[in-house]
Design a protein around this motif. Structure first.
Motif, PDB file in Angstrom:
ATOM      1  N   TRP A 295       0.689  -1.384  -0.169  1.00 28.90           N
ATOM      2  CA  TRP A 295      -0.337  -0.205   0.171  1.00 28.90           C
ATOM      3  C   TRP A 295       0.768   1.210  -0.061  1.00 28.90           C
ATOM      4  CZ3 TRP A 295      -5.112   1.416  -0.830  1.00 28.90           C
ATOM      5  CH2 TRP A 295      -5.474   2.938   0.088  1.00 28.90           C
ATOM      6  N   GLU A 296       2.146   1.229   1.141  1.00 29.55           N
ATOM      7  CA  GLU A 296       2.428   2.622   0.826  1.00 29.55           C
ATOM      8  C   GLU A 296       3.386   2.593  -0.057  1.00 29.55           C
ATOM      9  OE1 GLU A 296       5.207   1.304   4.348  1.00 29.55           O
ATOM     10  OE2 GLU A 296       3.497   2.110   5.908  1.00 29.55           O
ATOM     11  N   GLN A 297       4.374   1.436  -1.485  1.00 30.81           N
ATOM     12  CA  GLN A 297       4.941   2.080  -2.941  1.00 30.81           C
ATOM     13  C   GLN A 297       4.082   2.074  -3.244  1.00 30.81           C
ATOM     14  OE1 GLN A 297       5.989  -1.899  -3.072  1.00 30.81           O
ATOM     15  NE2 GLN A 297       8.180  -1.716  -1.722  1.00 30.81           N
ATOM     16  N   ARG A 298       2.500   2.093  -3.060  1.00 32.55           N
ATOM     17  CA  ARG A 298       1.506   2.659  -4.309  1.00 32.55           C
ATOM     18  C   ARG A 298       1.084   3.701  -4.109  1.00 32.55           C
ATOM     19  NH1 ARG A 298      -1.078  -2.761  -3.405  1.00 32.55           N
ATOM     20  NH2 ARG A 298      -2.545  -1.974  -2.518  1.00 32.55           N
ATOM     21  N   THR A 299       0.926   4.136  -3.395  1.00 31.10           N
ATOM     22  CA  THR A 299       0.481   5.703  -2.539  1.00 31.10           C
ATOM     23  C   THR A 299       1.763   7.031  -2.489  1.00 31.10           C
ATOM     24  OG1 THR A 299       0.553   4.813  -0.058  1.00 31.10           O
ATOM     25  CG2 THR A 299      -1.156   4.600  -1.466  1.00 31.10           C
ATOM     26  N   GLU A 300       2.887   6.325  -2.155  1.00 27.66           N
ATOM     27  CA  GLU A 300       3.629   6.621  -1.799  1.00 27.66           C
ATOM     28  C   GLU A 300       3.913   8.451  -2.581  1.00 27.66           C
ATOM     29  OE1 GLU A 300       8.721   6.899  -2.145  1.00 27.66           O
ATOM     30  OE2 GLU A 300       7.410   5.342  -2.295  1.00 27.66           O
ATOM     31  N   VAL A 301       3.931   8.658  -4.112  1.00 26.61           N
ATOM     32  CA  VAL A 301       3.564   9.550  -5.302  1.00 26.61           C
ATOM     33  C   VAL A 301       2.214  10.067  -5.000  1.00 26.61           C
ATOM     34  CG1 VAL A 301       4.003  10.466  -7.242  1.00 26.61           C
ATOM     35  CG2 VAL A 301       5.346   8.532  -6.882  1.00 26.61           C
ATOM     36  N   PRO A 302       1.272   9.244  -4.642  1.00 25.74           N
ATOM     37  CA  PRO A 302       0.196  10.301  -5.190  1.00 25.74           C
ATOM     38  C   PRO A 302      -0.210  11.739  -3.465  1.00 25.74           C
ATOM     39  CG  PRO A 302      -0.482   8.044  -5.887  1.00 25.74           C
ATOM     40  CD  PRO A 302       1.052   7.843  -5.597  1.00 25.74           C
ATOM     41  N   LEU A 303       0.688  10.682  -2.454  1.00 23.18           N
ATOM     42  CA  LEU A 303      -0.019  11.221  -1.152  1.00 23.18           C
ATOM     43  C   LEU A 303       1.328  12.289  -1.165  1.00 23.18           C
ATOM     44  CD1 LEU A 303      -0.305   8.352   1.078  1.00 23.18           C
ATOM     45  CD2 LEU A 303      -1.773   9.962   0.532  1.00 23.18           C
ATOM     46  N   PHE A 304       2.624  12.126  -1.790  1.00 20.81           N
ATOM     47  CA  PHE A 304       2.920  13.204  -1.772  1.00 20.81           C
ATOM     48  C   PHE A 304       2.674  14.627  -3.197  1.00 20.81           C
ATOM     49  CE2 PHE A 304       6.934  16.125  -3.343  1.00 20.81           C
ATOM     50  CZ  PHE A 304       8.070  16.133  -2.252  1.00 20.81           C
ATOM     51  N   LEU A 305       1.726  14.241  -3.838  1.00 21.34           N
ATOM     52  CA  LEU A 305       1.135  15.290  -4.559  1.00 21.34           C
ATOM     53  C   LEU A 305       0.559  15.981  -4.413  1.00 21.34           C
ATOM     54  CD1 LEU A 305       1.080  13.412  -7.995  1.00 21.34           C
ATOM     55  CD2 LEU A 305       2.599  14.707  -7.271  1.00 21.34           C
ATOM     56  N   ALA A 306      -0.896  15.055  -2.750  1.00 17.09           N
ATOM     57  CA  ALA A 306      -1.846  15.983  -2.180  1.00 17.09           C
ATOM     58  C   ALA A 306      -0.718  16.055  -1.306  1.00 17.09           C
ATOM     59  CB  ALA A 306      -2.242  14.498  -1.834  1.00 17.09           C
ATOM     60  N   SER A 307      -0.271  16.485  -1.054  1.00 17.98           N
ATOM     61  CA  SER A 307       0.732  17.259   0.443  1.00 17.98           C
ATOM     62  C   SER A 307       0.946  18.859  -0.862  1.00 17.98           C
ATOM     63  CB  SER A 307       2.193  16.776   0.570  1.00 17.98           C
ATOM     64  OG  SER A 307       1.755  15.141   1.333  1.00 17.98           O
ATOM     65  N   VAL A 308       1.239  18.624  -1.608  1.00 14.95           N
ATOM     66  CA  VAL A 308       1.890  19.843  -2.916  1.00 14.95           C
ATOM     67  C   VAL A 308       1.055  20.614  -2.675  1.00 14.95           C
ATOM     68  CG1 VAL A 308       2.486  20.829  -5.136  1.00 14.95           C
ATOM     69  CG2 VAL A 308       3.194  18.883  -3.824  1.00 14.95           C
ATOM     70  N   VAL A 309      -1.065  19.686  -3.174  1.00 18.87           N
ATOM     71  CA  VAL A 309      -2.564  20.401  -3.629  1.00 18.87           C
ATOM     72  C   VAL A 309      -2.329  20.847  -2.182  1.00 18.87           C
ATOM     73  CG1 VAL A 309      -4.931  19.927  -3.855  1.00 18.87           C
ATOM     74  CG2 VAL A 309      -2.786  18.266  -5.274  1.00 18.87           C
ATOM     75  N   PHE A 310      -2.543  19.936  -1.059  1.00 18.31           N
ATOM     76  CA  PHE A 310      -3.002  20.558   0.695  1.00 18.31           C
ATOM     77  C   PHE A 310      -1.839  21.900   0.404  1.00 18.31           C
ATOM     78  CE2 PHE A 310      -1.913  20.967   5.292  1.00 18.31           C
ATOM     79  CZ  PHE A 310      -2.921  21.263   5.365  1.00 18.31           C
TER      80      PHE A 310
END
Length: 225
Positions: free
Chosen positions: A16-31
């Motif tokens: 799960w962490e491997q799959r979501t690492e990049v999307p969550l990083f992008l979500a951090s930028v959007v935040f």
């Protein structure tokens, strides 16, 4: 009961962490972008403050979902909060999400096989980008706290950005500094976080140099024959 060592991730959690690492990083930028709009846009500029609030809330909900999924997959129950204290802190204070680069740095240091160069480069690039994002977040937060305070020296976002650069690089000219309790708490956190990120960069760079020198030493005798 699981036989995994304390702190070891379950296979499902790792995937799960491997799959979501990049999307969550992008979500951090959007935040951060949403928070920036919320802080910097005048409240009489139509829908922009509301758009910023929507971005902040929606991305934070993504962070909550990610945290709950990893909590369930870990099998640790309530111990997950203590074992993964950094993730818990980041969930409570989303502006600290760039600190998750420390987990990547730890993974590099704990590798049992020979580290790969591209992995070290990844840590250094993540840490550098995270330092920029963290500085931007701190500048926004301290500007939000300071610009209307009595006796404040941080009156514009430019002042706040300059202060964040001084603090992250440990220069500290002292020409601008927070005067409110909230601003000083943010400053203390940025100092600690900045040292951690600088440590990740310098540690990875030093490890890479040692790896290069070791390879050169290994090639030396055979090349001289």
């Amino acid at each position: 009961m699981s036989n995994r060592p304390a702190g070891a991730a379950a296979p499902e959690q790792t995937r799960w962490e491997q799959r979501t690492e990049v999307p969550l990083f992008l979500a951090s930028v959007v935040f951060l972008l949403g928070y920036a709009v919320r802080v910097l846009a005048p409240h009489d500029t139509g829908p922009w403050p509301d758009i910023g609030l929507t971005l902040v809330c929606s991305t934070w909900l993504l962070f909550v979902v990610d945290y709950l999924v990893r909590l369930r997959q870990s099998g640790l129950g309530a111990r997950f909060v203590r074992v993964h204290w950094l993730d818990t802190l980041v969930l409570a204070l989303p502006l600290l999400r760039p600190l998750r680069v420390i987990r990547i740095y730890t993974a590099v240091q704990n590798r049992r096989d020979r580290p790969r160069l591209n992995l070290y480069a990844r840590v250094m690039s993540y840490a550098g980008l995270s330092a920029v994002l963290l500085g931007f977040a701190a500048a926004l937060a301290v500007y939000h706290q300071e610009h209307t305070a009595a006796g404040a020296t941080i009156l514009t976002f430019g002042d706040a950005a300059w202060w964040a650069c001084e603090t992250l690089t440990t220069v500290g000219y002292g020409d601008v500094s927070p005067v409110t309790p909230g601003g000083r708490v943010i400053a203390a956190m940025l100092m600690a976080c900045g040292l951690g990120l600088l440590g990740a960069v310098t540690g990875s760079f030093s490890s890479w140099l040692l790896q290069v020198f070791t390879r050169e030493d290994e090639k030396g005798p055979s090349g001289s024959r």
